[in-house]
Design a protein around this motif. Structure first.
Motif, mmCIF file in Angstrom:
data_model
loop_
_atom_site.group_PDB
_atom_site.id
_atom_site.type_symbol
_atom_site.label_atom_id
_atom_site.label_comp_id
_atom_site.label_asym_id
_atom_site.label_seq_id
_atom_site.Cartn_x
_atom_site.Cartn_y
_atom_site.Cartn_z
ATOM 1 N N ALA A 1 -0.373 6.083 5.042
ATOM 2 C CA ALA A 1 -0.074 4.774 4.682
ATOM 3 C C ALA A 1 1.334 4.400 5.221
ATOM 4 N N SER A 2 2.140 5.344 5.378
ATOM 5 C CA SER A 2 3.451 5.117 5.971
ATOM 6 C C SER A 2 3.120 4.775 7.659
ATOM 7 N N TYR A 3 2.194 5.411 8.215
ATOM 8 C CA TYR A 3 1.649 5.070 9.659
ATOM 9 C C TYR A 3 1.245 3.692 9.757
ATOM 10 N N GLU A 4 0.374 3.273 9.018
ATOM 11 C CA GLU A 4 -0.078 1.891 8.804
ATOM 12 C C GLU A 4 0.918 0.980 8.929
ATOM 13 N N TYR A 5 2.047 1.283 7.904
ATOM 14 C CA TYR A 5 3.228 0.535 8.011
ATOM 15 C C TYR A 5 4.127 0.345 9.185
ATOM 16 N N TYR B 1 -2.170 17.395 0.709
ATOM 17 C CA TYR B 1 -2.990 16.283 0.657
ATOM 18 C C TYR B 1 -2.245 15.158 0.401
ATOM 19 N N GLU B 2 -1.468 15.092 -0.728
ATOM 20 C CA GLU B 2 -0.806 13.995 -0.982
ATOM 21 C C GLU B 2 0.333 13.454 -0.093
ATOM 22 N N THR B 3 0.891 14.611 0.717
ATOM 23 C CA THR B 3 1.699 14.273 1.843
ATOM 24 C C THR B 3 0.912 13.535 3.114
ATOM 25 N N GLU B 4 -0.291 13.795 3.272
ATOM 26 C CA GLU B 4 -1.234 13.527 4.252
ATOM 27 C C GLU B 4 -1.499 11.940 3.735
ATOM 28 N N ARG B 5 -1.832 11.602 2.674
ATOM 29 C CA ARG B 5 -1.962 10.257 2.182
ATOM 30 C C ARG B 5 -0.713 9.534 2.378
ATOM 31 N N ASP C 1 0.895 -1.200 0.008
ATOM 32 C CA ASP C 1 -0.109 -0.088 0.077
ATOM 33 C C ASP C 1 0.973 1.244 -0.246
ATOM 34 N N LEU C 2 1.929 1.187 0.801
ATOM 35 C CA LEU C 2 2.668 2.444 0.780
ATOM 36 C C LEU C 2 3.432 2.421 -0.430
ATOM 37 N N ASN C 3 4.157 1.622 -0.953
ATOM 38 C CA ASN C 3 4.552 1.720 -2.321
ATOM 39 C C ASN C 3 3.663 2.410 -3.656
ATOM 40 N N SER D 1 1.714 9.103 -6.219
ATOM 41 C CA SER D 1 2.082 10.470 -5.959
ATOM 42 C C SER D 1 3.181 11.178 -6.782
ATOM 43 N N LEU D 2 4.389 10.430 -7.048
ATOM 44 C CA LEU D 2 5.612 10.714 -7.447
ATOM 45 C C LEU D 2 5.162 10.518 -9.198
#
Length: 632
Positions: free
Chosen positions: A259-263, A251-255, A228-230, A236-237
């Motif tokens: 995802a990073s916090y879930e990981y 907005y993209e940073t928050e998304r 999901d993070l990848n 985004s990129l």
């Protein structure tokens, strides 16, 4: 299929069905490299056995040479072979200790090379097979599956398997040799004290089984969160231009943060369990060491304590302490092995889950080659509906809304057939059925009288050139991208194709001409330049059937005119299908099909459709009015 399975993706379903993934890994990929694996294992065993020799020799030397309380004896070595004087016994002890360390070093090096060759060869095969399989999956998989998760399988999961094959397997062998070897030596030296030293082993085994059961589902969730993070990062990129122009960086940073916090949360669960397991193992191993030290120390100071009998020498006691310490270290590392094992198990499930997804669109048994194609194309009462998801597509379940209805027409060799109509009417989908990117639900699509399902995919698609509205270019040189149409083409043919696509002039002006690198997806070129390279690539392919899906949509009017002249020459002797938004580019087509809501509502020539006064005439009038207004 149950309710839960219906909500899962095809990737999730087939991953969950993988049985004994690590056994399958060895059976499918480890067996061809078994020689390297065997060499690594053998060298590992020799190195570990050699490493046990110094403590044993030291204990014997203490008792025989320094304390002179016992004779100089070594296991499995006849006493007649051993020296009798203390000086020669000391020299032999020193030589054996040095030789053991040298043997350990040499065979550890051999094991390291062999283990790495084995691991990297297996992973090379796994990675390339996974990629090959992924490329052959049906288009619904790519419609339904996020690219980032597939990239996670090909990179992160493959790397996890590599670590397991390189480290965990050999460390497991080392652990087994050390534990069994140490246990055997300890029982040989003093069976009663050996029981004290090994008393914590059953508790360690039970503790390890508990850890494996609890941590396994967490590893599965962790691998999913990586995918999901990848995906989030790649999306985004990949859309960075849109992000910047829409000022949606926050907005993209928050998304990405979510995802990073879930990981992070999944990773922390694993770490927390590890910090219960590892100290617990170290504690149990420490108990073994402490018990050996206390019981052995009391035994030396006084008579055998409690139920113990016999004598304990200083040398034997020292050997026990050294061996127990070596026994503690590998047992404490079991957590690392379990860590790598569970990670590899979850990763191998994902790898084989990807490989197990069935391919619906493939060569049928007895499929024939399309040789010397003439280019006659027939759509015989074709219906088509996109499946709701890739799982239903793989299981050949059609459950989506029908997007094409009773499509029926014939294109004779050399004809140009234009498809016009509103966006979303089904024009591109109709032509993707000709390429067999999707399979018809009812009716037939035929080329030269052959149902496309009876032809080999390579010969069918090799006879069709496709220029889409979104030109895709690879990171490489201009020449390399054009040569994608024919890898055997020389520079002269590449330049001819570029001239035919009106691309030669701008290519010549690039810093290094045809050798200029154009960046990922051709980012260093304008949209029109990208499109002309895409057309040049198809020109070089020289197909009998040509599909132009709004091929001139991203070029200016003058460039469009020049390209259209080249395309007119290119399509003169080819069966051509052209999807166009600007009707002026297809007014000379032999047949114009008006597609609305997945149906052919009008067909005929430009003049005939204008005379009919239907949808085409209305669209032509609107566009002609726009042209007149723009020029007035």
């Amino acid at each position: 299929m149950g309710a839960n399975e219906a909500n899962e993706s095809v990737f999730d379903v087939y991953r969950d069905r993988v049985d004994r993934p690590l056994v399958r890994l060895f059976r499918s990929y480890g067996r061809p490299e078994i020689a390297w694996f065997g060499l690594g294992m053998a060298a590992n065993v020799v190195a570990r056995v050699a490493s046990l020799l110094p403590p044993l020799v030291l204990g014997v030397a203490i008792d025989a040479v320094f304390v002179a309380s016992d004779p100089f004896t070594l296991p499995v070595v006849p006493d007649a072979w051993l020296p009798t004087t203390q000086s020669s016994q000391f020299q032999l002890s020193a030589a054996l200790i040095f030789g053991a360390f040298l043997t350990t070093a040499v065979f550890t090096w051999i094991y390291g090379i062999a283990a790495n060759v084995f691991a990297h060869r297996v992973m090379h095969a796994v990675r390339t097979d996974s990629f090959e399989r992924m490329q052959r999956l049906d288009m619904p998989f790519f419609d339904d599956k996020q690219t980032g998760e597939v990239m996670s399988v090909l990179n992160n999961d493959a790397s996890n398997l590599e670590v397991f094959l390189d480290d965990a397997l050999q460390n497991s062998a080392r652990l087994g040799v050390m534990v069994l070897g140490i246990a055997a030596l300890l029982f040989y030296l003093n069976a009663q004290l050996a029981v004290v030293t090994l008393i914590a082993v059953p508790a360690m085994v039970l503790f390890t089984l508990w850890f494996m059961r609890v941590v396994e589902p967490i590893y599965v969730a962790q691998r999913a969160s990586v995918g999901d993070l990848n995906t989030r990062l790649e999306n985004s990129l990949g859309g960075i231009q849109l992000v910047k122009t829409a000022t949606t960086e926050d907005y993209e940073t928050e998304r990405v943060r979510r995802a990073s916090y879930e990981y992070f949360e999944q990773t922390m669960q694993v770490i927390k369990l590890n910090y219960v397991y590892r100290p617990g193992m170290e504690l149990l191993a420490g108990v073994s060491f402490a018990a050996t030290y206390v019981v052995g120390g009391v035994w030396l100071f006084s008579d055998a304590p409690g139920p113990f009998t016999g004598e304990l020498t200083v040398g034997t006691f020292v050997t026990f302490l050294l061996m127990t310490q070596r026994f503690v270290t590998p047992l404490a590392e079991v957590s690392n092995i379990i860590d790598q094992y569970e990670n590899a198990k979850a990763s191998s499930e994902r790898v084989f889950g990807l490989m197990d997804i069935p391919v619906r669109i493939s060569d049928a048994p007895g499929a024939v080659e399309l040789t010397d194609p003439e280019g006659r194309v027939e759509y015989d009462h074709v219906d088509f509906a996109y499946p709701e998801n890739a799982l239903k597509a793989a299981q050949q379940e059609i459950s989506g809304e029908r997007v094409l209805h009773d499509i029926d027409f014939v294109a004779e060799p050399g004809d140009t057939v234009a498809l016009v109509g509103p966006t979303g009417a089904g024009k591109s989908t109709l032509l993707k059925l000709l390429l067999r990117l999707y399979e018809v639900d009812r009716g037939e699509v035929r080329v030269d009288g052959h149902d496309v399902r009876e032809l080999t995919l390579s010969s069918l698609r090799g006879a069709i050139g496709y220029v889409g509205q979104d030109a895709y270019l690879f990171d490489g040189t201009v020449s390399e991208n054009i040569r994608y149409g024919d890898f055997d083409a020389g520079d002269e043919r590449i330049e001819e194709a570029a001239r035919a696509a009106e691309a030669h002039e701008f290519i010549r002006d690039l810093p290094e001409g045809y050798d200029t690198r154009i960046g990922e997806r051709g980012v260093k070129l304008s949209g029109g330049q990208q499109q002309r390279l895409s057309i040049a690539r198809t020109v070089l392919q020289d197909p009998e059937i040509l599909i132009l899906d709004e091929a001139t949509s991203d070029v200016d009017t003058e460039t469009e005119r020049l390209i259209q002249e080249s395309l007119d020459r290119l399509t003169k002797e080819r069966t051509t299908f052209a999807i166009a938004h600007r009707l002026s580019t297809v007014k000379d087509a032999d047949t114009i099909l008006v597609i609305e809501d997945g149906r052919i509502t009008e067909r005929g020539t430009h003049e005939g459709l204008l005379d009919a006064g239907g949808t085409y005439a209305t669209l032509w009038g609107v566009q002609a009015g726009e042209v007149e207004t723009g020029s007035g």
